[in-house]
Design an enzyme around this catalytic site. Sequence first.
Site, PDB file in Angstrom:
ATOM      1  N   PRO A   1       0.783  -1.263  -0.116  1.00 56.24           N
ATOM      2  CA  PRO A   1      -0.038   0.044  -0.007  1.00 56.24           C
ATOM      3  C   PRO A   1       1.001   1.294  -0.021  1.00 56.24           C
ATOM      4  O   PRO A   1       1.671   1.502   0.965  1.00 56.24           O
ATOM      5  CB  PRO A   1      -0.825  -0.003   1.312  1.00 56.24           C
ATOM      6  N   GLU A   2       0.712   2.329  -0.933  1.00 57.07           N
ATOM      7  CA  GLU A   2       1.174   3.310  -1.151  1.00 57.07           C
ATOM      8  C   GLU A   2      -0.005   4.336  -0.795  1.00 57.07           C
ATOM      9  O   GLU A   2      -1.014   4.085  -0.815  1.00 57.07           O
ATOM     10  CB  GLU A   2       2.125   3.479  -2.282  1.00 57.07           C
TER      11      GLU A   2
ATOM     12  N   LYS B   1       1.104   7.630   3.663  1.00 59.92           N
ATOM     13  CA  LYS B   1       0.460   6.382   3.722  1.00 59.92           C
ATOM     14  C   LYS B   1      -0.072   6.118   5.261  1.00 59.92           C
ATOM     15  O   LYS B   1      -0.402   4.961   5.623  1.00 59.92           O
ATOM     16  CB  LYS B   1       1.539   5.401   3.498  1.00 59.92           C
TER      17      LYS B   1
ATOM     18  N   ARG C   1      16.315  -2.026  -3.134  1.00 55.14           N
ATOM     19  CA  ARG C   1      15.094  -2.098  -3.572  1.00 55.14           C
ATOM     20  C   ARG C   1      14.993  -2.609  -5.194  1.00 55.14           C
ATOM     21  O   ARG C   1      15.720  -2.087  -5.909  1.00 55.14           O
ATOM     22  CB  ARG C   1      14.236  -0.781  -3.534  1.00 55.14           C
TER      23      ARG C   1
END
Length: 287
Positions: free
Chosen positions: A2-3, A57, A277
Amino acid sequence: MPELPEVETVRRQLGPKLEGQTVESIEVYSEKQTDSDHEYEASLIGKKFSNIKRIGKLLIFSFYNESNLFLLGHLKMTGQLLFMHRGQVITAGGHTMSESDLELPNRHTRIQFNLKSGDTLFFNDLRKFGYLKIANLEEVKSVKSKYGPEPIDPDFDCGYFYQTISKSSQPIKALLLDQSKFAGLGNIYVDEALFRAKVLPMRSANEITKAESLLLCKDTGDVMRESIAVGGTTFRNFTDTNGEEGNFKDYLRVFGKQGQPCPNCGTMINKIKLRGRGTHFCPGCQK
DNA sequence: CGGATTGTTCTTCC
DNA sequence: CGGAAGAACAATCC
């Protein structure tokens, strides 16, 4: 993962459902995710939810007649907030899913709010990384102050954007992920925005030209606004409050597309590791 | 079964 | 003192 667009999707769905509902009882299955010095149940039972706000967020729940009591909610990677209306989850399509279909509470349920109406709010989290913790006004203010402006804000200032990135020699992707500089972007939307602006993620931020910066500034907002409009992105675990997936996954251009041809130029999309990442980009049209 | 997965915080280093 | 960069965290999937 979730962003901002996924958290905003949850906020918009859950707000009207929770507003005016009173907490009857609470089941805490995972103590550490309440992450609180306050007495969790004693503080919340009998309280009536009012609105839900969001910064980046982070979700901020308020209560009627309580100016010093809030719940801070972070979904981290795999958190879900699922809302059950009298034993049934109602999907956006109007279909109903029975309690047994979703098996709520299930082995991933960490906190459960039983409401006086008979409705139930479940906080599910496969990895136990998210939280739903109590905070007072001072703590909320302190947390808020750590976030930068949001690219989806109509008043988001591309002059500030350029000034901020031109001060750093870090890779542009690292800056875009820094919540204290710009709030809300995560791994998916950063890769997508950089692709749209045709900027390579490993470029030094201070070597981005003003023209590129203007494009990138606009694209960070655009990509998240477009995602909110279709209920966010489900890449792995995200669902909305009805257990349904977000549709922006159908519009991703580079994230998860390694080995596939670029929709712009046909070059194979590449995937590397940048600052730990997963990072996706087109070596053909991103410069 | 080792490695990958990610948002945030912590630790370490310079 | 502060920026930068990696480790840690959790629990599963492949």
